[in-house]
Design a protein around this motif. Structure first.
Motif, PDB file in Angstrom:
ATOM      1  N   ARG A 171       0.781  -1.215   0.182  1.00 16.31           N
ATOM      2  CA  ARG A 171       0.041  -0.030  -0.084  1.00 16.31           C
ATOM      3  C   ARG A 171       0.837   1.312   0.097  1.00 16.31           C
ATOM      4  NH1 ARG A 171      -4.789  -1.349   1.624  1.00 16.31           N
ATOM      5  NH2 ARG A 171      -4.447  -2.853   0.062  1.00 16.31           N
ATOM      6  N   GLY A 172       0.442   2.172  -0.832  1.00 14.99           N
ATOM      7  CA  GLY A 172       1.467   3.531  -0.854  1.00 14.99           C
ATOM      8  C   GLY A 172       2.273   3.431  -2.130  1.00 14.99           C
ATOM      9  N   ARG A 173       2.200   2.003  -2.766  1.00 16.07           N
ATOM     10  CA  ARG A 173       3.319   1.882  -4.051  1.00 16.07           C
ATOM     11  C   ARG A 173       2.289   1.584  -5.011  1.00 16.07           C
ATOM     12  NH1 ARG A 173       8.514   2.037  -3.815  1.00 16.07           N
ATOM     13  NH2 ARG A 173       8.750   0.927  -5.824  1.00 16.07           N
ATOM     14  N   VAL A 174       2.564   2.001  -6.447  1.00 12.72           N
ATOM     15  CA  VAL A 174       1.566   1.638  -7.502  1.00 12.72           C
ATOM     16  C   VAL A 174       2.264   0.125  -8.040  1.00 12.72           C
ATOM     17  CG1 VAL A 174       1.444   1.795 -10.052  1.00 12.72           C
ATOM     18  CG2 VAL A 174       1.337   3.895  -8.365  1.00 12.72           C
ATOM     19  N   VAL A 175       1.323  -0.881  -8.164  1.00 12.58           N
ATOM     20  CA  VAL A 175       1.829  -2.226  -8.247  1.00 12.58           C
ATOM     21  C   VAL A 175       1.105  -2.857  -9.594  1.00 12.58           C
ATOM     22  CG1 VAL A 175       1.754  -4.495  -7.476  1.00 12.58           C
ATOM     23  CG2 VAL A 175       1.554  -2.642  -5.919  1.00 12.58           C
ATOM     24  N   MET A 176       2.288  -3.320 -10.467  1.00 13.37           N
ATOM     25  CA  MET A 176       1.746  -3.860 -11.676  1.00 13.37           C
ATOM     26  C   MET A 176       1.815  -5.283 -11.307  1.00 13.37           C
ATOM     27  SD  MET A 176       3.661  -3.643 -15.410  1.00 13.37           S
ATOM     28  CE  MET A 176       3.293  -4.934 -16.519  1.00 13.37           C
ATOM     29  N   ILE A 177       0.909  -6.168 -11.498  1.00 19.78           N
ATOM     30  CA  ILE A 177       0.753  -7.364 -11.346  1.00 19.78           C
ATOM     31  C   ILE A 177       0.862  -8.187 -12.831  1.00 19.78           C
ATOM     32  CG2 ILE A 177      -0.686  -9.739 -10.610  1.00 19.78           C
ATOM     33  CD1 ILE A 177       0.182  -7.717  -8.330  1.00 19.78           C
ATOM     34  N   ASP A 178       1.846  -8.968 -13.197  1.00 20.68           N
ATOM     35  CA  ASP A 178       1.847  -9.512 -14.585  1.00 20.68           C
ATOM     36  C   ASP A 178       1.807 -10.988 -14.368  1.00 20.68           C
ATOM     37  OD1 ASP A 178       2.861  -9.653 -17.169  1.00 20.68           O
ATOM     38  OD2 ASP A 178       4.878 -10.098 -16.468  1.00 20.68           O
ATOM     39  N   PHE A 179       0.650 -11.386 -14.980  1.00 14.85           N
ATOM     40  CA  PHE A 179       0.463 -12.877 -14.935  1.00 14.85           C
ATOM     41  C   PHE A 179       1.317 -13.382 -16.153  1.00 14.85           C
ATOM     42  CE2 PHE A 179      -2.712 -11.983 -12.230  1.00 14.85           C
ATOM     43  CZ  PHE A 179      -2.916 -12.891 -11.289  1.00 14.85           C
ATOM     44  N   ASN A 220      -8.449 -14.123 -13.048  1.00 11.16           N
ATOM     45  CA  ASN A 220      -7.723 -13.954 -14.314  1.00 11.16           C
ATOM     46  C   ASN A 220      -8.166 -15.363 -15.383  1.00 11.16           C
ATOM     47  OD1 ASN A 220      -5.835 -12.650 -16.053  1.00 11.16           O
ATOM     48  ND2 ASN A 220      -4.342 -14.361 -15.508  1.00 11.16           N
ATOM     49  N   GLN A 221      -8.018 -15.115 -16.673  1.00 12.87           N
ATOM     50  CA  GLN A 221      -8.309 -16.027 -17.702  1.00 12.87           C
ATOM     51  C   GLN A 221      -7.087 -16.182 -18.920  1.00 12.87           C
ATOM     52  OE1 GLN A 221     -12.314 -16.511 -19.180  1.00 12.87           O
ATOM     53  NE2 GLN A 221     -12.737 -15.062 -17.747  1.00 12.87           N
ATOM     54  N   TYR A 222      -5.844 -15.303 -18.590  1.00  9.55           N
ATOM     55  CA  TYR A 222      -5.132 -14.947 -19.802  1.00  9.55           C
ATOM     56  C   TYR A 222      -3.693 -15.071 -19.302  1.00  9.55           C
ATOM     57  CZ  TYR A 222      -9.695 -13.695 -21.481  1.00  9.55           C
ATOM     58  OH  TYR A 222     -11.002 -13.455 -21.863  1.00  9.55           O
ATOM     59  N   TRP A 223      -2.885 -15.515 -20.450  1.00  8.02           N
ATOM     60  CA  TRP A 223      -1.499 -15.102 -20.437  1.00  8.02           C
ATOM     61  C   TRP A 223      -0.921 -14.366 -21.683  1.00  8.02           C
ATOM     62  CZ3 TRP A 223      -3.017 -20.657 -19.624  1.00  8.02           C
ATOM     63  CH2 TRP A 223      -2.774 -20.877 -18.477  1.00  8.02           C
ATOM     64  N   PRO A 224      -0.330 -13.326 -21.646  1.00  7.93           N
ATOM     65  CA  PRO A 224       0.142 -12.596 -20.266  1.00  7.93           C
ATOM     66  C   PRO A 224      -1.235 -11.427 -19.798  1.00  7.93           C
ATOM     67  CG  PRO A 224       1.117 -11.631 -22.055  1.00  7.93           C
ATOM     68  CD  PRO A 224       0.334 -12.851 -22.717  1.00  7.93           C
ATOM     69  N   ALA A 225      -1.352 -11.285 -18.666  1.00  5.30           N
ATOM     70  CA  ALA A 225      -2.453 -10.455 -18.089  1.00  5.30           C
ATOM     71  C   ALA A 225      -1.458  -9.421 -17.212  1.00  5.30           C
ATOM     72  CB  ALA A 225      -3.493 -11.052 -17.421  1.00  5.30           C
ATOM     73  N   THR A 226      -2.039  -8.127 -17.412  1.00  2.03           N
ATOM     74  CA  THR A 226      -1.389  -7.030 -16.716  1.00  2.03           C
ATOM     75  C   THR A 226      -2.626  -6.233 -15.980  1.00  2.03           C
ATOM     76  OG1 THR A 226       0.273  -6.484 -18.415  1.00  2.03           O
ATOM     77  CG2 THR A 226      -0.387  -4.577 -16.887  1.00  2.03           C
ATOM     78  N   ILE A 262      -7.710  -1.710  -8.186  1.00  2.00           N
ATOM     79  CA  ILE A 262      -7.395  -2.159  -9.420  1.00  2.00           C
ATOM     80  C   ILE A 262      -7.826  -0.973 -10.300  1.00  2.00           C
ATOM     81  CG2 ILE A 262      -7.577  -3.570 -11.484  1.00  2.00           C
ATOM     82  CD1 ILE A 262      -7.817  -6.144  -9.378  1.00  2.00           C
ATOM     83  N   ARG A 263      -6.978  -0.190 -11.108  1.00  2.00           N
ATOM     84  CA  ARG A 263      -7.316   0.786 -12.002  1.00  2.00           C
ATOM     85  C   ARG A 263      -7.340   0.491 -13.645  1.00  2.00           C
ATOM     86  NH1 ARG A 263      -7.416   5.264  -9.209  1.00  2.00           N
ATOM     87  NH2 ARG A 263      -8.538   6.240 -10.929  1.00  2.00           N
ATOM     88  N   TYR A 264      -6.506  -0.715 -13.894  1.00  2.00           N
ATOM     89  CA  TYR A 264      -6.233  -0.739 -15.453  1.00  2.00           C
ATOM     90  C   TYR A 264      -5.992  -2.372 -15.382  1.00  2.00           C
ATOM     91  CZ  TYR A 264      -3.761  -0.669 -19.709  1.00  2.00           C
ATOM     92  OH  TYR A 264      -3.378  -0.807 -21.197  1.00  2.00           O
ATOM     93  N   LYS A 265      -6.466  -2.963 -16.686  1.00  2.00           N
ATOM     94  CA  LYS A 265      -6.501  -4.511 -17.039  1.00  2.00           C
ATOM     95  C   LYS A 265      -6.197  -4.489 -18.686  1.00  2.00           C
ATOM     96  CE  LYS A 265     -10.078  -6.013 -14.138  1.00  2.00           C
ATOM     97  NZ  LYS A 265     -11.396  -6.880 -14.266  1.00  2.00           N
ATOM     98  N   HIS A 266      -5.076  -5.242 -18.811  1.00  2.00           N
ATOM     99  CA  HIS A 266      -4.739  -5.625 -20.330  1.00  2.00           C
ATOM    100  C   HIS A 266      -4.535  -7.080 -20.366  1.00  2.00           C
ATOM    101  CE1 HIS A 266      -3.678  -5.187 -24.393  1.00  2.00           C
ATOM    102  NE2 HIS A 266      -2.643  -5.798 -24.041  1.00  2.00           N
ATOM    103  N   PHE A 267      -5.035  -7.696 -21.419  1.00  2.00           N
ATOM    104  CA  PHE A 267      -4.633  -8.924 -21.736  1.00  2.00           C
ATOM    105  C   PHE A 267      -4.005  -9.019 -23.028  1.00  2.00           C
ATOM    106  CE2 PHE A 267      -6.938  -9.730 -18.049  1.00  2.00           C
ATOM    107  CZ  PHE A 267      -8.519  -9.077 -18.049  1.00  2.00           C
ATOM    108  N   GLY A 268      -3.149  -9.624 -23.124  1.00  2.00           N
ATOM    109  CA  GLY A 268      -2.238 -10.324 -24.337  1.00  2.00           C
ATOM    110  C   GLY A 268      -1.219  -9.257 -24.625  1.00  2.00           C
ATOM    111  N   GLU A 269      -0.730  -9.229 -25.658  1.00  2.00           N
ATOM    112  CA  GLU A 269       0.553  -8.364 -26.313  1.00  2.00           C
ATOM    113  C   GLU A 269      -0.043  -7.061 -26.527  1.00  2.00           C
ATOM    114  OE1 GLU A 269       2.016 -11.976 -28.892  1.00  2.00           O
ATOM    115  OE2 GLU A 269       3.199 -10.332 -29.225  1.00  2.00           O
TER     116      GLU A 269
END
Length: 181
Positions: A61-69, A142-148, A157-164
């Motif tokens: 908490r207090g940091r921006v976090v990117m989760i990369d599946f 989640n359902q995808y590789w890669p997923a951000t 969670i403020r943004y999601k992107h799936f794929g390249e």
């Protein structure tokens, strides 16, 4: 040329297009424009942390976090990793924590030794959680590789992107969330 795509690849590409459709391609992004997809789930069922001691969303908490599946045998994941690595290198000093969640598609990808070897080949230096039982994957639905997934400093969670693709847009969101922080 015989071009055949599996159903998974078609759905993967469609999901990426839909997830990225919330922001104009080259527009400046402000955090106020971003949707709120709810609280980021905690990391769950992680068998092993690589390049880091165990992390928690509460502790970040207090940091921006990117989760990369990702998973190392996925060609789409291999193609995105140079961008992911660059974001980790560029934005970690500014308040980004990048966490790779390695969730295997195939049995040989469950081996910690294989994951470590792949991380060395790909130049991955950021923390990686080994999610062999898909617990964190399921927590994010989640359902995808890669997923951000980009999480703001408040743990939302403020943004999601799936794929390249969508690299400029993703980087613009990273900058916007860091500025908001």
């Amino acid at each position: 040329m015989n071009l055949r795509l599996s159903r998974r690849h078609v759905l993967h590409a469609m999901a990426g297009a839909v997830a990225g459709a919330t922001l104009p391609a080259r527009a400046a992004v402000s955090a106020a424009q971003l949707p709120d997809f709810g609280a980021a789930p905690e990391f769950a069922g992680i068998e092993r942390w690589l390049n880091s001691s165990a992390l928690t969303m509460a502790g970040l908490r207090g940091r921006v976090v990117m989760i990369d599946f990702w998973t190392f045998a996925c060609i789409n994941c291999q193609r995105t990793m140079p961008h992911v690595n660059r974001w980790a290198e560029t934005y970690t000093p500014q308040g980004l924590t990048l966490v790779g969640v390695h969730t295997p598609e195939f049995p040989f990808e469950r081996s910690a030794d294989n994951v470590i070897a792949a991380m060395k080949r790909m130049g991955i230096r950021h923390p990686v959680a080994q999610d062999n039982r898909f617990a964190t994957w399921k927590a994010y639905a989640n359902q995808y590789w890669p997923a951000t997934y980009l999480v703001d400093a408040k743990g939302r969670i403020r943004y999601k992107h799936f794929g390249e693709g969508e690299y400029e847009r993703t980087e613009a969101v990273i900058r916007a969330l860091l500025a908001e922080r």
